[in-house]
Scaffold this active site. Structure first.
Site, PDB file in Angstrom:
ATOM      1  N   HIS A 138       3.794   3.081  13.061  1.00  0.00           N
ATOM      2  CA  HIS A 138       2.842   4.180  13.250  1.00  0.00           C
ATOM      3  C   HIS A 138       3.364   5.227  14.229  1.00  0.00           C
ATOM      4  O   HIS A 138       2.599   5.839  14.970  1.00  0.00           O
ATOM      5  CB  HIS A 138       1.477   3.652  13.720  1.00  0.00           C
ATOM      6  CG  HIS A 138       0.656   3.071  12.610  1.00  0.00           C
ATOM      7  ND1 HIS A 138      -0.722   3.076  12.626  1.00  0.00           N
ATOM      8  CD2 HIS A 138       1.021   2.466  11.445  1.00  0.00           C
ATOM      9  CE1 HIS A 138      -1.175   2.497  11.520  1.00  0.00           C
ATOM     10  NE2 HIS A 138      -0.120   2.117  10.793  1.00  0.00           N
ATOM     11  N   GLU A 173      -5.159   1.902   2.478  1.00  0.00           N
ATOM     12  CA  GLU A 173      -5.130   0.725   3.352  1.00  0.00           C
ATOM     13  C   GLU A 173      -5.333   1.106   4.805  1.00  0.00           C
ATOM     14  O   GLU A 173      -5.983   0.386   5.568  1.00  0.00           O
ATOM     15  CB  GLU A 173      -3.793  -0.016   3.171  1.00  0.00           C
ATOM     16  CG  GLU A 173      -3.713  -1.356   3.880  1.00  0.00           C
ATOM     17  CD  GLU A 173      -3.143  -1.287   5.303  1.00  0.00           C
ATOM     18  OE1 GLU A 173      -3.116  -2.331   5.983  1.00  0.00           O
ATOM     19  OE2 GLU A 173      -2.725  -0.183   5.730  1.00  0.00           O
ATOM     20  N   GLU A 174      -4.750   2.234   5.207  1.00  0.00           N
ATOM     21  CA  GLU A 174      -4.764   2.618   6.621  1.00  0.00           C
ATOM     22  C   GLU A 174      -6.154   3.008   7.135  1.00  0.00           C
ATOM     23  O   GLU A 174      -6.340   3.173   8.341  1.00  0.00           O
ATOM     24  CB  GLU A 174      -3.791   3.783   6.861  1.00  0.00           C
ATOM     25  CG  GLU A 174      -2.327   3.464   6.576  1.00  0.00           C
ATOM     26  CD  GLU A 174      -1.705   2.509   7.582  1.00  0.00           C
ATOM     27  OE1 GLU A 174      -2.415   2.052   8.492  1.00  0.00           O
ATOM     28  OE2 GLU A 174      -0.504   2.225   7.448  1.00  0.00           O
ATOM     29  N   HIS A 233       0.809  -1.223   0.000  1.00  0.00           N
ATOM     30  CA  HIS A 233       0.000   0.000   0.000  1.00  0.00           C
ATOM     31  C   HIS A 233       0.842   1.271   0.000  1.00  0.00           C
ATOM     32  O   HIS A 233       1.860   1.383   0.664  1.00  0.00           O
ATOM     33  CB  HIS A 233      -1.039  -0.004   1.126  1.00  0.00           C
ATOM     34  CG  HIS A 233      -0.513   0.065   2.521  1.00  0.00           C
ATOM     35  ND1 HIS A 233      -0.264   1.252   3.171  1.00  0.00           N
ATOM     36  CD2 HIS A 233      -0.240  -0.912   3.427  1.00  0.00           C
ATOM     37  CE1 HIS A 233       0.144   1.019   4.407  1.00  0.00           C
ATOM     38  NE2 HIS A 233       0.182  -0.290   4.588  1.00  0.00           N
TER      39      HIS A 233
END
Length: 349
Positions: free
Chosen positions: A319, A208-209, A64
């Site tokens: 993250h 995607e996130e 992604h």
């Protein structure tokens, strides 16, 4: 690694692509891979490179494009910017971060500030930090001045910060999952000169996130029989992480081969056999959840179902404003995917 590949990786990690704002990174992937494959882009900026499209049997390889980010929700009368998260962000590690507002007028630099420790009260230390406790300072002192530069709705990204710590360890924001996009591009480049028995679709996917949104479009369009997702995975070789909770997964010990309900058992076993046969370093990994967390489950459930597997690059500090990977694991991933796809035909499983 070739100089061209090094430049591509550096360009990827210096690009900004919070979910919903993938155009810049999509273009980088498209420009890099276009000399080797046919490339197309859809309305969400899913970017698809194709080799041997006439083949009846198809394999989709996915990584992604997007990264975690933020979005302006309110401009204070004193010029401070309040924001919401786009993707999973831990408020506790955000103070002091440098950010870029992706304004329609151009990029605007800012910092996420926090009350100095000298001015905090006892209750401030006892209360978990919330995102709405934070704001962005862009160096102005009024709403009017701020609105000359930015607008409500503008996307925000962490400032690029890529560097090599030593010969093998790379640190940067958004290694999740731009390191996967790099692996994808290198695999497609290598395969472009090979005689393949299957059609290969290298999808650099969007959003995607925020729920694996982009890949759903392409999985339903391509209708592959097989799929391999590439993403980062939680490294266990961090001081306060318990291996028994996340599975042993260490930087520099090879690509991760994942075992979950999202991954086909036979396909996963074949990956391990190919790794052993070709002396490719790998690590068996059990993700923290039996399903979800990557695009794999969305592909698995597309159309009438797809034979899926997931490979991962061990990554520390996922993250956060700065993540860490090991380039030896990246090379293992490129080798494993290349050898696996060369072995696939219509009767593979």
């Amino acid at each position: 690694m070739e100089d061209k590949s090094k430049k591509f990786l550096n360009d990827l990690l210096n690009s900004n692509s919070p979910s919903g704002f993938e155009k810049q990174t999509s273009q980088l992937y498209r420009d890099y891979i276009a000399p080797y494959c046919d490339v197309s882009v859809d309305i969400l900026y899913n970017t698809v490179a194709v080799i041997n499209p006439e083949a009846e049997t198809k394999i989709l390889i996915d990584a992604h494009l997007d990264e975690i980010g933020m979005q302006i929700t309110y401009i204070h009368e004193d010029g401070f910017l309040f924001f919401r998260k786009v993707g999973g962000i831990d408020p506790a590690i955000m103070p002091g971060s440098e950010v870029i507002i992706l304004s329609g007028r151009g990029e605007v630099s800012g910092i996420i500030g926090k009350k100095p420790i000298h001015l905090q009260r006892v209750e401030d230390f006892r209360t978990p930090l919330r995102l709405d406790d934070l704001c962005i300072d862009i160096g102005v002192n009024s709403r009017k001045k701020a609105k000359e530069l930015v607008s409500v709705g503008d996307y925000i990204t962490l400032k690029p910060n890529v560097q090599m710590l030593n010969e093998h360890r790379i640190i940067s924001k958004a290694l999740d999952d731009k390191i996967g996009v790099f692996v994808l591009a290198e695999v497609m480049k290598q395969l472009s000169s090979k005689k393949l028995k299957v059609g290969v679709y290298g999808v650099a996917s969007a959003q995607e996130e925020v729920g694996s949104k982009g890949i759903k479009i392409q999985a339903n369009k391509i209708r592959p029989q097989y799929s391999i997702c590439i993403d980062v995975g939680f490294a266990s070789d961090v001081y306060n992480v318990k291996e028994k909770e996340v599975s042993r997964f260490c930087l520099g010990f090879g690509v991760g081969i994942n075992h979950s309900t999202d991954t086909n058992l036979e396909f996963t076993r074949r990956l391990k056999e190919i790794a052993i046969k070709n002396d490719i370093l790998f690590q068996p990994v059990v993700p923290i959840s039996p399903t979800g967390g990557t695009n794999t489950s969305s592909i698995q459930l597309s159309n009438e179902g797809v034979i899926t597997t997931l490979v991962s690059i061990p990554c520390r500090y996922i993250h956060s404003p700065i993540e860490m990977c090991d380039m030896r694991d990246v090379e293992s991933a490129i080798s494993l995917l290349t050898e696996t796809i060369l072995a696939i035909d219509k009767d593979y499983l």
